[in-house]
Design a protein around this motif. Structure first.
Motif, short mmCIF file in Angstrom:
data_model
loop_
_atom_site.label_atom_id
_atom_site.label_comp_id
_atom_site.label_asym_id
_atom_site.label_seq_id
_atom_site.Cartn_x
_atom_site.Cartn_y
_atom_site.Cartn_z
N VAL A 3 0.86 -1.20 0.00
CA VAL A 3 0.00 0.00 0.00
C VAL A 3 0.90 1.25 0.00
O VAL A 3 0.67 2.21 -0.75
N GLY A 4 1.94 1.21 0.80
CA GLY A 4 2.87 2.36 0.86
C GLY A 4 3.54 2.62 -0.48
O GLY A 4 3.63 3.78 -0.93
N LEU A 5 3.98 1.56 -1.15
CA LEU A 5 4.65 1.72 -2.44
C LEU A 5 3.69 2.29 -3.50
O LEU A 5 4.05 3.17 -4.27
N LEU A 6 2.47 1.77 -3.50
CA LEU A 6 1.48 2.25 -4.48
C LEU A 6 1.11 3.71 -4.21
O LEU A 6 0.97 4.51 -5.13
N ASN A 7 1.03 4.04 -2.93
CA ASN A 7 0.59 5.39 -2.59
C ASN A 7 1.68 6.45 -2.72
O ASN A 7 1.42 7.63 -2.54
N GLN A 8 2.87 6.01 -3.10
CA GLN A 8 3.89 7.01 -3.46
C GLN A 8 3.47 7.74 -4.73
O GLN A 8 3.99 8.79 -5.06
N HIS A 9 2.51 7.14 -5.46
CA HIS A 9 2.07 7.73 -6.73
C HIS A 9 0.73 8.47 -6.59
O HIS A 9 0.16 8.89 -7.59
N GLY A 10 0.22 8.58 -5.38
CA GLY A 10 -1.06 9.26 -5.19
C GLY A 10 -1.92 8.51 -4.20
O GLY A 10 -1.57 7.40 -3.80
N PRO A 11 -3.05 9.10 -3.82
CA PRO A 11 -3.90 8.47 -2.78
C PRO A 11 -4.76 7.36 -3.39
O PRO A 11 -5.97 7.48 -3.49
N LEU A 12 -4.13 6.26 -3.78
CA LEU A 12 -4.82 5.27 -4.59
C LEU A 12 -5.14 3.97 -3.86
O LEU A 12 -6.26 3.47 -3.93
N ALA A 13 -4.13 3.41 -3.20
CA ALA A 13 -4.29 2.06 -2.66
C ALA A 13 -4.98 2.04 -1.30
O ALA A 13 -4.72 2.90 -0.46
N VAL A 14 -5.86 1.06 -1.13
CA VAL A 14 -6.50 0.83 0.17
C VAL A 14 -6.32 -0.65 0.50
O VAL A 14 -6.69 -1.51 -0.30
N GLY A 15 -5.75 -0.92 1.67
CA GLY A 15 -5.52 -2.31 2.05
C GLY A 15 -6.68 -2.87 2.85
O GLY A 15 -7.35 -2.16 3.60
N MET A 16 -6.95 -4.13 2.64
CA MET A 16 -7.96 -4.82 3.44
C MET A 16 -7.63 -6.32 3.45
O MET A 16 -6.78 -6.76 2.68
N THR A 17 -8.28 -7.07 4.32
CA THR A 17 -8.11 -8.52 4.26
C THR A 17 -9.46 -9.12 3.87
O THR A 17 -10.48 -8.42 3.87
N GLY A 18 -9.45 -10.40 3.58
CA GLY A 18 -10.69 -11.08 3.23
C GLY A 18 -11.71 -11.05 4.36
O GLY A 18 -12.89 -11.32 4.13
N GLU A 19 -11.24 -10.72 5.58
CA GLU A 19 -12.17 -10.63 6.71
C GLU A 19 -13.08 -9.42 6.59
O GLU A 19 -14.21 -9.43 7.08
N ASP A 20 -12.56 -8.34 5.95
CA ASP A 20 -13.30 -7.08 5.91
C ASP A 20 -14.57 -7.23 5.07
O ASP A 20 -14.53 -7.75 3.95
N ALA A 21 -15.67 -6.74 5.61
CA ALA A 21 -16.97 -6.73 4.92
C ALA A 21 -17.33 -8.11 4.35
O ALA A 21 -17.96 -8.19 3.30
N HIS A 22 -16.89 -9.17 5.06
CA HIS A 22 -17.20 -10.56 4.63
C HIS A 22 -16.72 -10.83 3.20
O HIS A 22 -17.36 -11.59 2.46
#
Ligand SMILES: Nc1ncnc2c1ncn2[C@@H]1O[C@H](COP(=O)(O)OP(=O)(O)O)[C@@H](O)[C@H]1O
Ligand SMILES: CC(=O)N[C@@H](CCC(=O)OP(=O)(O)O)C(=O)O
Length: 305
Positions: A113-132
């Motif tokens: 997420v950190g590497l992707l967001n060096q290019h802008g506010p783009l990446a959001v991390g989640m796991t398969g647990e989130d929102a089922h």
């Protein structure tokens, strides 16, 4: 008066060459699985992030699903816990599950997420647990005819793609750790990241599943020689499956599942090659192994899919 020669013209030609691919893939979902073994080199990780952001800016909808096998093994080792694999899956005690979750969601996913967001506010991390997003039940593989207990390893029972779709609609790049919640017992389960990526690709109606790994693709006669199978149909792959070993099993089973469930192409790519994603999507010098649904033998113009 003659026209001035512009030195940057070859760059324009390269961009124009990509036009048929850009048109073909515009607005399409691409699920990319980034494997633990292709994820250990800093330059490769940075190039991977650039490629994913490029896809997003070019009008595609990339979704990243990540593994972290080597990182989990290293952390288990630091905790004095042994790593044992059965049927290609990590035997996961409740104690080991805490480590798996910490490494995947707290370390590997955060880094991507950190590497992707060096290019802008783009990446959001989640796991398969989130929102089922990923539900699972306890997986008991059959080894030599016997069902074996390998602990908190999950077999996917359902995917709810709603949260990922909402992120995509908002222009974000979802980065997903392969952990699931069980509806039966409320525990969290360790899911192989290739399997999770394939299930997500199918549930999202993705155009393509790309599995990055640390070999060139599916070798025809591994480990005896390094001839890569460049293209095969679902039925051809199905016949090969019993001969495959170790890490290739969940990868190729995942590719088969994806193309049998609506995904147009599933590819295994060499994550050690910088910009392998761009090479694969925007040129016809596709690298690696491509699995296509039955009845589609030939490459069509404007994108190897
Ligand atoms: N037929 C095959 N072709 C290529 N690799 C194979 C094959 N059979 C087994 N493998 C092994 O599978 C490995 C890839 O799986 P894995 O280590 O789980 O990768 P990742 O960490 O990227 O998920 C390769 O490094 C290779 O050792
Ligand atoms: C059940 C199971 O084996 N889960 C995997 C999850 C991570 C993974 O799949 O990582 P790679 O893609 O890097 O191999 C594990 O514990 O290693």
């Amino acid at each position: 008066m003659t026209a001035r020669k512009h030195t940057a013209l070859p760059k324009a030609q390269i961009l124009i060459e990509a036009l048929p691919w850009l048109t073909r893939h515009n607005g399409k979902i691409v699920v990319i699985k980034f494997g633990g073994n292709a994820m250990v080199d800093e330059d490769l990780k940075a190039a991977f992030a650039q490629d994913v952001v490029f896809l997003r800016q070019a009008g595609l909808k990339p979704v990243v699903v990540h593994g972290g096998g080597p990182q989990i093994s290293a952390q288990l080792d630091r905790h004095g816990l042994v790593s044992e694999f059965k049927a290609g899956l990590r035997v996961t005690t409740p104690e080991a599950m805490d480590v798996v979750r910490m490494v995947l969601a707290g370390q590997v996913q955060r880094e991507l997420v950190g590497l992707l967001n060096q290019h802008g506010p783009l990446a959001v991390g989640m796991t398969g647990e989130d929102a089922h997003t990923i539900s699972a039940t306890r997986h008991r593989p059959r080894i030599d005819g016997e069902l074996v207990d390998i602990g908190r390893v999950g077999e996917i029972t359902a995917i709810d793609p709603g949260a990922i779709e909402a992120l995509l609609a908002d222009g974000r790049i979802p980065v997903i750790s392969s952990i699931a919640r069980s509806a039966d017992d409320g525990h969290v389960y360790n899911v192989n990241a290739d399997t999770a990526a394939a299930a997500l690709a199918a549930a999202l109606g993705a155009e393509t599943l790309m599995v990055l790994t640390d070999v060139e693709g599916l070798y025809e006669d591994w480990p005896n020689n390094d001839d890569v199978i460049s293209r095969l149909t679902a039925t051809e792959l199905e016949k090969l499956l019993p001969e495959l070993s170790s890490g290739m099993v969940p990868k190729m089973e995942g590719c088969l599942f994806a193309v049998r469930n609506g995904v147009n192409t599933a590819r295994v790519l060499d994550g050690r090659v910088q910009h392998s994603i761009l090479l694969e999507i925007f040129t016809d010098s596709g690298i690696g192994t491509m699995v296509v649904p039955d009845g589609r033998q030939h490459t069509t113009e404007g994108g190897a899919s």
